[in-house]
Design a protein around this motif. Structure first.
Motif, mmCIF file in Angstrom:
data_model
loop_
_atom_site.group_PDB
_atom_site.id
_atom_site.type_symbol
_atom_site.label_atom_id
_atom_site.label_comp_id
_atom_site.label_asym_id
_atom_site.label_seq_id
_atom_site.Cartn_x
_atom_site.Cartn_y
_atom_site.Cartn_z
ATOM 1 N N THR A 12 0.822 -1.209 0.000
ATOM 2 C CA THR A 12 0.000 0.000 0.000
ATOM 3 C C THR A 12 0.857 1.261 0.000
ATOM 4 N N LYS A 13 2.111 1.136 0.412
ATOM 5 C CA LYS A 13 3.024 2.284 0.442
ATOM 6 C C LYS A 13 3.947 2.314 -0.769
ATOM 7 N N SER A 14 3.788 1.352 -1.673
ATOM 8 C CA SER A 14 4.655 1.268 -2.839
ATOM 9 C C SER A 14 4.035 2.011 -4.016
ATOM 10 N N VAL A 15 4.867 2.653 -4.802
ATOM 11 C CA VAL A 15 4.433 3.337 -6.019
ATOM 12 C C VAL A 15 5.449 3.031 -7.119
ATOM 13 N N VAL A 16 5.036 3.294 -8.350
ATOM 14 C CA VAL A 16 5.924 3.097 -9.488
ATOM 15 C C VAL A 16 5.963 4.384 -10.299
ATOM 16 N N MET A 17 7.141 4.737 -10.770
ATOM 17 C CA MET A 17 7.291 5.934 -11.595
ATOM 18 C C MET A 17 8.127 5.574 -12.818
ATOM 19 N N HIS A 18 7.569 5.800 -14.006
ATOM 20 C CA HIS A 18 8.266 5.522 -15.260
ATOM 21 C C HIS A 18 9.018 6.793 -15.668
ATOM 22 N N VAL A 19 10.326 6.698 -15.731
ATOM 23 C CA VAL A 19 11.159 7.869 -15.995
ATOM 24 C C VAL A 19 11.564 7.900 -17.462
ATOM 25 N N THR A 20 11.017 8.842 -18.206
ATOM 26 C CA THR A 20 11.379 9.031 -19.607
ATOM 27 C C THR A 20 10.867 10.395 -20.065
ATOM 28 N N GLN A 21 11.569 10.985 -21.014
ATOM 29 C CA GLN A 21 11.127 12.245 -21.613
ATOM 30 C C GLN A 21 10.494 12.026 -22.988
ATOM 31 N N ARG A 22 10.381 10.779 -23.380
ATOM 32 C CA ARG A 22 9.771 10.481 -24.675
ATOM 33 C C ARG A 22 8.251 10.588 -24.600
ATOM 34 N N ARG A 38 2.278 2.966 -20.776
ATOM 35 C CA ARG A 38 3.177 2.273 -19.857
ATOM 36 C C ARG A 38 2.486 1.061 -19.268
ATOM 37 N N PRO A 39 3.193 -0.023 -19.117
ATOM 38 C CA PRO A 39 2.573 -1.237 -18.558
ATOM 39 C C PRO A 39 2.298 -1.080 -17.070
ATOM 40 N N VAL A 42 2.061 -5.156 -11.454
ATOM 41 C CA VAL A 42 1.177 -5.952 -10.610
ATOM 42 C C VAL A 42 2.027 -6.864 -9.751
ATOM 43 N N ILE A 43 1.847 -6.764 -8.441
ATOM 44 C CA ILE A 43 2.541 -7.641 -7.495
ATOM 45 C C ILE A 43 1.476 -8.398 -6.722
ATOM 46 N N GLY A 44 1.457 -9.708 -6.923
ATOM 47 C CA GLY A 44 0.402 -10.505 -6.313
ATOM 48 C C GLY A 44 -0.926 -10.172 -6.964
ATOM 49 N N ASP A 45 -1.877 -9.716 -6.189
ATOM 50 C CA ASP A 45 -3.183 -9.329 -6.729
ATOM 51 C C ASP A 45 -3.399 -7.815 -6.639
ATOM 52 N N ARG A 46 -2.328 -7.064 -6.423
ATOM 53 C CA ARG A 46 -2.452 -5.614 -6.252
ATOM 54 C C ARG A 46 -1.749 -4.879 -7.396
ATOM 55 N N VAL A 47 -2.436 -3.889 -7.964
ATOM 56 C CA VAL A 47 -1.850 -3.028 -8.985
ATOM 57 C C VAL A 47 -1.180 -1.848 -8.286
ATOM 58 N N ILE A 48 0.117 -1.685 -8.521
ATOM 59 C CA ILE A 48 0.867 -0.618 -7.860
ATOM 60 C C ILE A 48 0.529 0.722 -8.505
ATOM 61 N N GLU A 49 0.272 1.706 -7.682
ATOM 62 C CA GLU A 49 -0.109 3.032 -8.166
ATOM 63 C C GLU A 49 1.034 3.695 -8.928
ATOM 64 N N GLU A 50 0.701 4.317 -10.056
ATOM 65 C CA GLU A 50 1.688 5.061 -10.842
ATOM 66 C C GLU A 50 1.642 6.533 -10.444
ATOM 67 N N VAL A 51 2.807 7.131 -10.230
ATOM 68 C CA VAL A 51 2.893 8.543 -9.847
ATOM 69 C C VAL A 51 3.778 9.283 -10.839
ATOM 70 N N GLN A 52 3.591 10.597 -10.917
ATOM 71 C CA GLN A 52 4.386 11.440 -11.800
ATOM 72 C C GLN A 52 5.579 12.051 -11.078
ATOM 73 N N SER A 53 5.542 12.074 -9.762
ATOM 74 C CA SER A 53 6.670 12.582 -8.986
ATOM 75 C C SER A 53 6.749 11.808 -7.679
ATOM 76 N N PHE A 54 7.965 11.795 -7.101
ATOM 77 C CA PHE A 54 8.175 11.017 -5.881
ATOM 78 C C PHE A 54 9.305 11.657 -5.082
ATOM 79 N N LYS A 55 9.146 11.682 -3.770
ATOM 80 C CA LYS A 55 10.168 12.264 -2.898
ATOM 81 C C LYS A 55 11.100 11.173 -2.402
#
Length: 215
Positions: A12-22, A38-39, A42-55
């Motif tokens: 629940t605390k995990s996110v994914v960020m795809h880094v590209t300028q294309r 972007r694909p 999915v880890i287990g039965d949970r879809v990881i949230e995609e974010v545009q920025s991350f600290k």
């Protein structure tokens, strides 16, 4: 890995960020090029949230490796601190100028320049260009913040030139102070031993010029 270390991932605390300028070659109805498809992760039965920025480690990274959000947050923090700092200066019961200078150097300046060697690009005006490139807006706002501090320290008037209040406050002009931070970080990286994991990447970056600033 979580089974080997007996440490369950908190998805629940995990996110994914795809880094590209294309982007896609075809523009949308607003004239902008949408990002690439972007694909899902999915880890287990949970879809990881995609974010545009991350600290990460106090630095805000966005998906296009541009640092505008980080610069804005740094300016916001420094502005908040310098306004509180300004309240401590009263004619009869305020803090002495020497202590105000120490307080500025130890609190406001670090807040404003944290991770500075990562996200700040010193403004430069290329030959034949009318505009400077780099962190022009961030530098302008940091000059305003330091001016508030130096006016308080020196007791100068609002119409006093920046160079004069900087000199009377015994502080470097903010643009030179930022260049000094970048220079110190560059020297530190260039003197890393060959066994360091970053040595090869720094050597490659040393002999190549970026096409455009990241900010």
């Amino acid at each position: 890995m979580e089974h080997n270390h007996n440490s369950k991932f908190e998805l629940t605390k995990s996110v994914v960020m795809h880094v590209t300028q294309r982007t896609k070659s075809k523009k949308d109805k607003n004239g902008h090029r949408p990002p690439l498809d972007r694909p899902l992760l999915v880890i287990g039965d949970r879809v990881i949230e995609e974010v545009q920025s991350f600290k990460y480690l106090g630095i805000i990274i966005n998906s296009q490796l541009q640092w505008k959000i980080q610069a804005q947050k740094a300016i916001e923090k420094a502005t908040k601190f310098v306004l509180q700092y300004q309240r401590l200066t009263k004619i009869t019961t305020g803090i002495r100028p020497s202590l105000m200078r120490t307080l500025y150097i130890s609190t406001v300046l670090p807040k404003m320049t944290y991770g500075h060697d990562v996200w700040y690009t010193p403004p430069l005006k290329p030959a034949g260009s009318k505009k400077s490139k780099g962190s022009v807006s961030a530098l302008r706002q940091m000059k305003r913040i330091q001016r508030i501090a130096t006016t308080v320290i020196s007791g100068g008037l609002r119409t006093t030139p920046n160079e004069l209040v900087d000199a009377h406050s015994n502080l470097m002009p903010i643009d030179l102070a930022l260049l000094k931070i970048c220079h110190r970080a560059t020297v530190r990286m260039l003197t890393l031993p060959k066994s360091h994991p970053l040595h090869r990447h720094i050597h490659v970056a040393q002999i190549s010029n970026p096409k455009k600033p990241l900010l």
